[in-house]
Design an enzyme around this catalytic site. Structure first.
Site, PDB file in Angstrom:
ATOM      1  N   CYS A   1       0.837  -1.192   0.000  1.00  0.00           N
ATOM      2  CA  CYS A   1       0.000   0.000   0.000  1.00  0.00           C
ATOM      3  C   CYS A   1       0.877   1.249   0.000  1.00  0.00           C
ATOM      4  O   CYS A   1       1.868   1.333   0.736  1.00  0.00           O
ATOM      5  CB  CYS A   1      -0.915  -0.008   1.219  1.00  0.00           C
ATOM      6  SG  CYS A   1      -1.857   1.520   1.427  1.00  0.00           S
TER       7      CYS A   1
ATOM      8  N   ASP B   1       0.063  -6.078  -0.533  1.00  0.00           N
ATOM      9  CA  ASP B   1      -1.018  -6.318  -1.485  1.00  0.00           C
ATOM     10  C   ASP B   1      -0.611  -7.499  -2.353  1.00  0.00           C
ATOM     11  O   ASP B   1       0.427  -7.451  -3.021  1.00  0.00           O
ATOM     12  CB  ASP B   1      -1.255  -5.086  -2.370  1.00  0.00           C
ATOM     13  CG  ASP B   1      -1.764  -3.888  -1.582  1.00  0.00           C
ATOM     14  OD1 ASP B   1      -2.535  -4.094  -0.628  1.00  0.00           O
ATOM     15  OD2 ASP B   1      -1.395  -2.750  -1.931  1.00  0.00           O
TER      16      ASP B   1
END
Length: 275
Positions: free
Chosen positions: A182, A189
């Site tokens: 992120c 992620d």
């Protein structure tokens, strides 16, 4: 101008359970696109396909209703919506009464249209349709079969090259090894990516090493896919190119960006096993 640092990411947030469209936090695409050499009209088409798994509201008698929602945001929109703000916005429906699912759908469409500055698509699915939601892995030849050494963990486009002296090919390549972080919080992620192209054959080992090089990179999903597209487009010079990534969900939402060099239908928004 809204920036990621001013969003609710990484901050304690009050959960509002009465409808509030002001919770949506749009972020302009332009700044991150400028980093990859995209100014003015982008050299790609496509959309960001969101799936909302935690959508609920009350009917007019106060009985809770639930649904899945598919939201399609065109990449031509000037803004994206920061994902935590999207989650908080959807949570604000929880104790709000709506006449029916169509009313909810139209409210979401109007609010997201206003936030991103473009027309979006919204489809809701009630529980009677949940068993029609398939699970399918990305089609193509897996790059993950290759036994490569990986030493780059921030984007290294110099790893990309193609066989310009050989006949052109049509290929679809996939990997489940995409990971980025992120932009604001640094939280991981996890994603899978499919790259389809026509043109000089791309060296597969280098492409896999390049995809792995995103592992410690901080950027939103949409921005990572556009960076991959532009790096492959400029360094490997395909005649046609599509890049499609599907990321695992966070906060009841997954984001699945698709970018292509030529107008075409969007891929079906079908989740993968990890999603």
């Amino acid at each position: 101008m809204n920036t990621p640092e001013h969003s609710q990411l990484g901050k304690s947030s009050a959960y509002v359970d009465q409808y509030d469209a002001s919770l949506l936090f749009p972020i302009p695409r332009a700044e991150k696109r400028a980093e990859i050499g995209v100014t003015g009209t982008p050299p790609f088409f496509g959309a960001d396909m969101w799936t909302a798994f935690e959508l609920s509201w009350l009917n007019m008698r106060g009985k809770p209703q639930v649904a899945l929602a598919h939201i399609t945001v065109p990449c031509e929109s000037p803004n994206i919506v920061e994902s935590k703000s999207f989650k908080l916005y959807l949570n604000s429906f929880n104790n709000t009464r709506f006449s029916d699912a169509r009313d909810v759908r139209e409210r979401i469409r109007a609010d997201i249209n206003a936030a991103v500055g473009a027309g979006v698509g919204v489809k809701t699915l009630g529980p009677e349709l949940f068993d029609r939601e398939p699970v399918h892995e990305l089609d193509g030849l897996s790059l993950d079969r290759l036994d490569v050494e990986c030493i780059h963990f921030t984007p290294a486009p110099e790893l990309l090259f193609a066989e310009f002296d050989e006949p052109p090919v049509d290929e679809t390549l996939t990997s489940n090894l995409l990971k980025s972080n992120c932009l604001v919080t640094g939280q991981p992620d996890w994603g899978s990516v499919q790259i389809s192209y026509s043109g000089p054959q791309i060296n597969q080992e280098g492409l896999l090493q390049y995809l792995v090089s995103f592992r410690n990179h901080n950027e939103f999903h949409e921005q990572c896919v556009e960076r991959i597209f532009m790096d492959v487009w400029t360094r490997c010079r395909p005649l046609k190119l599509s890049v499609y990534a599907r990321y695992t969900r966070r906060g009841g939402l997954d984001i699945n960006p698709f970018r292509t060099s030529h107008p075409q239908a969007l891929p079906a928004n079908i989740r993968m096993a990890r999603q």
